[in-house]
Write a protein that holds these residues in place. Structure first.
Motif, short mmCIF file in Angstrom:
data_model
loop_
_atom_site.label_atom_id
_atom_site.label_comp_id
_atom_site.label_asym_id
_atom_site.label_seq_id
_atom_site.Cartn_x
_atom_site.Cartn_y
_atom_site.Cartn_z
N ILE A 275 0.81 -1.23 0.00
CA ILE A 275 0.00 0.00 0.00
C ILE A 275 0.84 1.27 0.00
CG2 ILE A 275 -1.98 -1.09 1.12
CD1 ILE A 275 -0.99 0.29 3.75
N THR A 276 2.17 1.15 -0.03
CA THR A 276 3.00 2.36 -0.13
C THR A 276 3.01 2.83 -1.58
OG1 THR A 276 5.02 1.05 -0.43
CG2 THR A 276 4.48 1.74 1.83
N PRO A 277 3.32 4.13 -1.82
CA PRO A 277 3.27 4.65 -3.18
C PRO A 277 4.15 3.86 -4.15
CG PRO A 277 3.45 6.44 -1.60
CD PRO A 277 3.62 5.18 -0.82
N PHE A 278 3.63 3.68 -5.35
CA PHE A 278 4.37 2.93 -6.38
C PHE A 278 5.58 3.73 -6.84
CE2 PHE A 278 5.45 2.37 -10.83
CZ PHE A 278 5.65 1.00 -10.90
N SER A 279 6.68 3.03 -7.10
CA SER A 279 7.81 3.60 -7.84
C SER A 279 8.55 2.46 -8.51
CB SER A 279 8.78 4.36 -6.91
OG SER A 279 9.57 3.48 -6.16
N THR A 280 9.16 2.74 -9.64
CA THR A 280 9.94 1.72 -10.34
C THR A 280 11.09 1.25 -9.46
OG1 THR A 280 9.39 2.76 -12.44
CG2 THR A 280 11.23 1.23 -12.45
N TYR A 281 11.71 2.19 -8.74
CA TYR A 281 12.81 1.83 -7.84
C TYR A 281 12.32 0.82 -6.79
CZ TYR A 281 16.24 2.15 -4.07
OH TYR A 281 17.16 1.85 -3.09
N LYS A 282 11.16 1.08 -6.23
CA LYS A 282 10.62 0.17 -5.21
C LYS A 282 10.39 -1.22 -5.78
CE LYS A 282 6.21 -0.24 -3.69
NZ LYS A 282 4.95 0.00 -2.96
N MET A 283 9.73 -1.30 -6.93
CA MET A 283 9.40 -2.62 -7.50
C MET A 283 10.66 -3.36 -7.93
SD MET A 283 6.25 -2.83 -6.92
CE MET A 283 5.85 -4.36 -7.79
N ASP A 284 11.61 -2.65 -8.51
CA ASP A 284 12.87 -3.30 -8.91
C ASP A 284 13.62 -3.82 -7.69
OD1 ASP A 284 12.29 -2.71 -11.52
OD2 ASP A 284 13.73 -1.06 -11.72
N THR A 285 13.62 -3.02 -6.63
CA THR A 285 14.32 -3.41 -5.40
C THR A 285 13.65 -4.63 -4.77
OG1 THR A 285 14.98 -1.12 -4.99
CG2 THR A 285 15.08 -2.62 -3.12
N LEU A 286 12.31 -4.62 -4.70
CA LEU A 286 11.58 -5.74 -4.12
C LEU A 286 11.80 -7.02 -4.93
CD1 LEU A 286 8.16 -4.10 -3.13
CD2 LEU A 286 10.03 -4.76 -1.61
N THR A 287 11.80 -6.89 -6.25
CA THR A 287 12.00 -8.06 -7.11
C THR A 287 13.34 -8.72 -6.84
OG1 THR A 287 10.60 -7.13 -8.86
CG2 THR A 287 12.18 -8.82 -9.52
N LYS A 288 14.40 -7.91 -6.81
CA LYS A 288 15.74 -8.45 -6.57
C LYS A 288 15.86 -8.99 -5.14
CE LYS A 288 20.63 -7.37 -7.21
NZ LYS A 288 21.05 -8.10 -6.02
N LEU A 289 15.27 -8.27 -4.19
CA LEU A 289 15.36 -8.69 -2.78
C LEU A 289 14.70 -10.05 -2.58
CD1 LEU A 289 16.21 -7.64 0.13
CD2 LEU A 289 13.82 -6.97 0.37
N LEU A 290 13.49 -10.22 -3.14
CA LEU A 290 12.80 -11.49 -2.98
C LEU A 290 13.49 -12.62 -3.73
CD1 LEU A 290 10.57 -10.08 -1.42
CD2 LEU A 290 8.91 -11.37 -2.78
N ARG A 291 14.03 -12.31 -4.88
CA ARG A 291 14.76 -13.34 -5.64
C ARG A 291 15.95 -13.86 -4.82
NH1 ARG A 291 17.49 -10.72 -10.30
NH2 ARG A 291 19.16 -10.48 -8.77
N ASP A 292 16.72 -12.92 -4.25
CA ASP A 292 17.90 -13.31 -3.48
C ASP A 292 17.50 -14.01 -2.17
OD1 ASP A 292 19.37 -12.14 -5.46
OD2 ASP A 292 19.89 -10.33 -4.33
N ALA A 293 16.43 -13.54 -1.54
CA ALA A 293 16.04 -14.08 -0.24
C ALA A 293 15.47 -15.49 -0.35
CB ALA A 293 15.01 -13.16 0.42
N THR A 294 14.76 -15.78 -1.45
CA THR A 294 14.09 -17.09 -1.57
C THR A 294 14.91 -18.10 -2.37
OG1 THR A 294 12.88 -16.31 -3.53
CG2 THR A 294 11.80 -16.06 -1.39
N ALA A 295 16.03 -17.68 -2.94
CA ALA A 295 16.82 -18.56 -3.81
C ALA A 295 17.20 -19.86 -3.12
CB ALA A 295 18.07 -17.84 -4.30
N GLN A 296 17.60 -19.78 -1.86
CA GLN A 296 18.01 -20.98 -1.11
C GLN A 296 17.12 -21.19 0.11
OE1 GLN A 296 20.60 -22.83 -2.27
NE2 GLN A 296 20.89 -21.40 -3.97
N ASP A 297 15.91 -20.64 0.08
CA ASP A 297 15.05 -20.70 1.27
C ASP A 297 13.61 -21.04 0.87
OD1 ASP A 297 13.71 -20.33 3.68
OD2 ASP A 297 14.87 -18.55 4.24
N ASP A 298 13.35 -22.34 0.73
CA ASP A 298 12.02 -22.78 0.30
C ASP A 298 10.95 -22.49 1.34
OD1 ASP A 298 13.10 -23.68 -2.05
OD2 ASP A 298 13.36 -25.75 -1.35
N ILE A 299 11.33 -22.51 2.62
CA ILE A 299 10.35 -22.25 3.68
C ILE A 299 9.86 -20.80 3.58
CG2 ILE A 299 9.99 -22.11 6.18
CD1 ILE A 299 12.06 -24.33 6.48
#
Length: 351
Positions: A296-320
């Motif tokens: 619900i925070t304001p949209f920005s390309t920086y935010k979405m790009d950052t979240l995409t990379k963050l989740l990719r890195d965080a879940t890469a070796q963490d199935d739980i």
């Protein structure tokens, strides 16, 4: 008001007792004298008693050898109607630092109650931001104190200070699941943010306490949990500040990464030992709160790009963690579940 004319009984006896405690730091306090006065205090009658009692209590606390809980309880009550700047005329920076460093949790809570006053206005928060040693000792005790109540009070004070000081806040505030995360109010000056996120020594302090082993395993886990719990709120206030740092060399030292990712990346990707099931649960809780708010925070390309990379890195070796994020919409309130599911899928499908 009529209550103004009703005297507080027992003040003279308490004053005399405070003088005795001042003269002999080894003397035990008489609880009844404190309780009798404290129970009578109201907004209407506190102010005249502040100059009579608070300076003496402050002086006693500087040298006191016993458990100061009863002194601190009365002091917190006396501070009620005072502003941060008024308190600074009665208690010095040195007295605040001493209370923050005290092994007694009651003294820590008293000092944090004073700092909480600075969260009442942007101008007071700006004054606190200039008190570098106070901020340093506050953050150290917030992360280092073994007592749960000190950690919780520190988290609230830190969040409130950065909230009132924020110069990029969403103009209409933010609410998640009916809970207000960011209150609608005027912007601050950003000086507390700069002190914490752009002061090299303080940034170093936070990373080192949460990862270098100097606190011991159990306390380090507590510190990590405290940092993880406060970050979703801070990310809602100033996403850029928590996701970017100029101190990439500190990331190299404490996280073994060359990235410019900020405190949020450090906490989410590098800080914890995922073999430690309790801390791993804290990480999962963090991501669930973080994503629910970011929806619900304001949209920005920086935010979405950052979240995409963050989740990719965080879940890469963490199935739980990945499974928890994917099923998060099932555990949120029905009226927000569909939007949250769409938000998560948008991030994950960008990977």
């Amino acid at each position: 008001m009529e209550s103004d004319t009703i005297p507080v009984t027992g003040v003279e006896d308490l004053e005399k007792h405070l003088d005795e405690l001042l003269a002999d730091p080894n003397l035990l306090p008489t609880p009844k004298l404190f309780d009798d006065v404290e129970l009578q205090l109201t907004d209407a009658n506190i102010l005249p008693l502040v100059p009579r009692l608070l300076p003496k209590i402050t002086e006693i606390l500087k040298q006191y050898q016993q458990d100061p809980a009863i002194l601190c309880s009365l002091a917190i009550k006396l501070l009620g109607p005072l502003s941060f700047t008024q308190i600074l005329t009665l208690a010095s920076e040195e007295a605040l630092i001493q209370a923050l460093r005290s092994p007694a949790p009651s003294a820590n809570l008293l000092a944090m109650a004073v700092l909480d006053k600075a969260a009442k206005s942007p101008s007071d928060a700006a004054i606190l931001a200039m008190m570098n040693n106070v901020v340093t000792n506050f953050l150290t005790q917030w992360l280092s104190a073994p007592q749960v109540e000190v950690g919780e009070k520190g988290s609230k004070v830190l969040g409130d200070l950065l909230d009132v000081d924020c110069d990029t806040r969403p103009p209409d505030g933010l609410s998640v699941n009916g809970m207000e995360i960011v209150v609608r109010k005027p912007s601050g000056q950003g000086l507390v943010w700069r002190r914490i996120f752009h002061d090299r020594d303080i940034y170093d302090l936070i990373l080192s306490l949460c990862s270098s082993g100097q606190l011991g395993a159990q306390q380090q886990s507590l510190a990590q949990g405290r940092l993880l719990r406060v970050l979703p709120r801070l990310a809602a206030l100033n996403f850029r500040a928590v996701t970017w740092t100029d101190f990439s060399d500190l990331n190299r030292r404490y996280a073994n990464t060359d990235s410019n990712g900020g405190l949020l990346h450090f906490a989410a990707l590098y800080m914890i030992d995922k073999e430690d099931k309790l801390v791993h649960l804290n990480l999962i809780d963090f991501f669930e709160a973080f994503l629910s708010i970011q929806r619900i925070t304001p949209f920005s390309t920086y935010k979405m790009d950052t979240l995409t990379k963050l989740l990719r890195d965080a879940t890469a070796q963490d199935d739980i963690l990945k499974a928890s994020i994917l099923t998060l919409p099932e555990r949120t309130v029905p009226e927000e579940a569909e939007d949250l599911s769409r938000f998560i899928q948008e991030i994950l499908n960008s990977q």
